[in-house]
Design an enzyme around this catalytic site. Structure first.
Site, mmCIF file in Angstrom:
data_model
loop_
_atom_site.group_PDB
_atom_site.id
_atom_site.type_symbol
_atom_site.label_atom_id
_atom_site.label_comp_id
_atom_site.label_asym_id
_atom_site.label_seq_id
_atom_site.Cartn_x
_atom_site.Cartn_y
_atom_site.Cartn_z
ATOM 1 C CG ASP A 385 4.339 -12.125 -2.771
ATOM 2 O OD1 ASP A 385 4.732 -12.229 -3.083
ATOM 3 O OD2 ASP A 385 3.169 -11.164 -4.311
ATOM 4 C CD GLU A 414 5.754 -9.722 0.650
ATOM 5 O OE1 GLU A 414 6.157 -8.715 0.067
ATOM 6 O OE2 GLU A 414 4.288 -10.112 -0.331
#
Length: 669
Positions: A385, A414
């Site tokens: 993330d 990401e």
């Protein structure tokens, strides 16, 4: 044969070898069995002929058979060859160039001998060259063929034309192709090549929240109840199940429904607000079950042919054990408080970001420990993330540590951010990357972006085309309805070797939080979201059959497993886009309607050589979505109507492979 050391320019210049990443300081990437092109500029002084080849060296340091290169365009001095590495590991490749005396002699002999210019001397020179070449040919590989040609060149009982012809036969050509006479061999510096497992490039991902897979009596799902969803995911043809964070969620500043700042006692919180008195990144949220339950989930996934990808978000809720155990890992303001995370215009009051510079060694050690903990429980893929909000050097260190012992572990970045950061994250170790695909919706946008991704960037960056995410509901989907969901699925599944959807995409969920927002109303990030899959299938309100068909097509066609083979074709209507992929004899051609509201038609002008065909060919094309077959040539009429067919996904067949095709182009589909 004398090998020249590469000092300075080299005796035969070998320039601009591609692919190359960061001037060769970092490896180019491929997966096992992936074919890619190596190119270089090769030339020499004067008019003598040159030639070149590529040499791959495997992880054990063993050179493979060299691959001959060809000049890509006459007079360009740009040479290329395709190579295919095998096993995973750290390979190298280099380009060898050399002076080709046989080709030089042949060119001169074809001019001088027929013209009677020093014919005897020219043929004698040729005989000497052929004897030199024969000395380097194994006895059982055609040495006698070259010696016979050398003898014929000196046979003055024969006409000079016959003597020359004896040196230019197909048999002689075949031997010289296998065993050329190479003078002044000059090698480029070796370049690194990292070969990884197939899943690093190819796969279909499905994201869902286990906590939403509960029962009417117990709404909060567990790993045991979520495992019941796995057969349906596998049946749709997915390869990877991606789970948002599964750890304890903090209560301090917990977000309520729709990102409200005042949570009630029933609000479940945001999974990315990791950490509570029950544990941190190496713990499981008690409501999801135990570590044994997670192990059961992983085992069930594997039984259905699914890998687990686990979200790794390096951040904390204010309740994470790290806050008290490692205060040096956080940014403290002058009043002693810790600043919450922000990604303007978004604010995350329930999350503390990490400060990396006070104790980088401690953070790296703990990160590796956590990753290895989940690896020990069957996780081999991590979706990281927001890696772009952490130091690049940190990720380089962590990934090198993990992949140094476990090269099969895959990291997905990401990172929706600036191109330089995205490219660098890919170059320092991330196997895959999120992309701007969500925001590329027109023909021009898609063409330009995919040509970038499938061009030089493909040497280090592998895209993962998620059609939606829990954070991103693009206006195209909000306003385009089911046809928009259908065509975006087709595009994602056929443009990129790796694609994915977030749960609910198949139900065409498209209500935004507010007009102009890309957030979902009643977002699953903040609440449970049970879905009635059975009812949707019964009432036909799901596009799961299309998703299933797309994944089936992908598995049946190796051409869709690759990225560098993408080629676009001309359409005279920008609402329609056409592109193809080819691997060997497998050719897939896609024509898609980018307008989800209106029927569009166009003439598709195919670049036939890109399909492995001649310009005048007419071949059967079988639509893998509808089962219909047409005959297509260079120019073809297409009409696509939203709600009936989002696209054609054609298998371009050889004429003998299809029976009774319909003549002409496609009608309304």
């Amino acid at each position: 044969m004398r090998m020249s050391a590469t000092v300075g320019i080299g005796r035969i210049p070998v320039r601009d070898v591609q692919p190359v990443v960061e001037y060769g300081r970092r490896p180019a990437k491929a997966v096992t069995g992936e074919t890619f092109e190596v190119t270089a500029t090769v030339f020499r002084e004067g008019h003598d002929a040159v030639a070149a080849n590529v040499v791959l060296k495997d992880p054990e340091g063993r050179p493979g058979p060299w691959t001959p290169m060809r000049e890509l365009a006459p007079g360009s001095d740009r040479w290329g060859a395709t190579v295919t590495p095998g096993a995973p590991g750290n390979w190298t490749y280099r380009v060898e160039a050399w002076s080709d005396p046989v080709a030089t002699w042949r060119h001169a002999a074809r001019i001088k001998v027929p013209a009677g210019i020093d014919a005897g001397l020219v043929l004698e020179e040729g005989s000497e060259l052929y004897r030199r070449a024969a000395a380097g040919v194994p006895k059982d590989s055609g040495r006698d063929v070259l010696l016979a040609a050398a003898t014929a060149l000196l046979d003055d009982t024969l006409p000079v034309a016959t003597r020359l012809a004896a040196a230019l036969t197909p048999q002689v050509d075949a031997v010289l192709a296998r065993h050329p006479l190479r003078d002044l061999v000059t090698s480029s510096d070796p370049l690194p090549l990292l070969v990884e497992r197939e899943r690093a490039l190819y796969g279909a991902w499905y994201e869902f929240f286990p906590r939403s897979e509960g029962t009417p009596h117990t709404p909060h799902g567990t790993f045991r109840t979520a495992a019941r969803r796995l057969p349906a995911i596998a049946a749709m043809g997915f390869d990877v199940v991606y789970l948002p964070p599964i750890h304890p969620i903090g209560t301090t500043h917990r977000k309520g429904r729709n990102n409200t700042l005042s949570a009630t006692g029933d609000d479940v919180g945001v999974p990315w607000a990791i950490g509570s008195p029950e544990g941190g990144h190496d713990s499981i949220h008690p409501a999801l079950g135990t570590l044994d339950d997670f192990d059961h989930f992983v085992t069930e996934a594997a039984r259905h042919g699914l890998e687990i990808a686990l979200d790794f978000a390096l951040q904390c809720s204010p309740d994470h054990p790290w806050v008290h155990k490692h205060p040096e890992w956080f940014h403290h303001r002058p009043d002693g408080t810790i600043a919450h995370a922000e990604n303007p215009p978004k604010k995350y009051q329930d999350i503390y970001p990490i400060a990396f510079d006070a104790d980088p060694d401690g953070l790296a050690t703990e990160t590796v420990r956590i990753l290895r903990h989940w690896m020990d429980h069957g996780v081999r893929i991590f979706r990281v993330d927001n890696p772009h909000t952490k130091p690049v050097a940190f990720w380089e260190r962590v990934i090198a540590d993990i992949n140094g012992t476990d090269p099969d572990v895959i990291f997905l970045a990401e990172a929706f951010t600036r191109p330089a950061m995205m490219a660098t994250l890919a170059q320092i170790g991330f196997q895959q990357s999120y992309t701007y695909f969500t925001w590329r919706n027109t023909k021009q946008e898609l063409t330009e972006y995919l040509e970038e991704l499938s061009g030089e960037a493909a040497a280090y960056m592998r895209p993962n085309f998620f059609a939606n995410t829990p954070d991103i509901l693009h206006a195209y989907l909000q306003h385009g309805g089911r046809p928009a969901f259908e065509v975006r699925a087709v595009l994602a599944a056929t443009l990129s070797p790796t694609w994915g959807i977030y749960s609910g995409y198949e139900l065409c969920e498209n209500t935004p939080l507010r007009e102009g927002s890309e957030e979902y109303l009643d977002s699953e990030k903040y609440q449970l979201k049970p879905r009635d899959w059975t009812r949707a299938a019964r009432e036909g309100t799901t596009i799961a059959p299309l998703v299933t068909r797309l994944n089936t097509i992908r598995r049946e066609h190796p051409a869709l497993h690759r990225l560098r083979n993408l080629r676009f074709h001309h359409t005279d209507n920008d609402a329609l886009i056409a592109y193809s992929k080819r691997v060997g004899s497998d050719v897939v051609l896609v024509v898609a309607n980018l307008d989800p509201h209106r029927t569009q038609e166009a003439t598709i002008s195919l670049d036939m050589p890109q399909l492995g065909l001649d310009w005048h060919d007419s071949v059967p094309v079988h639509d893998e979505l509808t089962g219909r077959t047409y005959h297509w040539g260079r120019a073809n009429y297409v009409r696509l109507e939203p709600g009936r067919a989002p696209a054609h996904v054609f298998h371009v067949r050889r004429p003998s492979a299809a029976a009774a095709p319909q003549n002409g182009g496609s009608g309304a589909s």
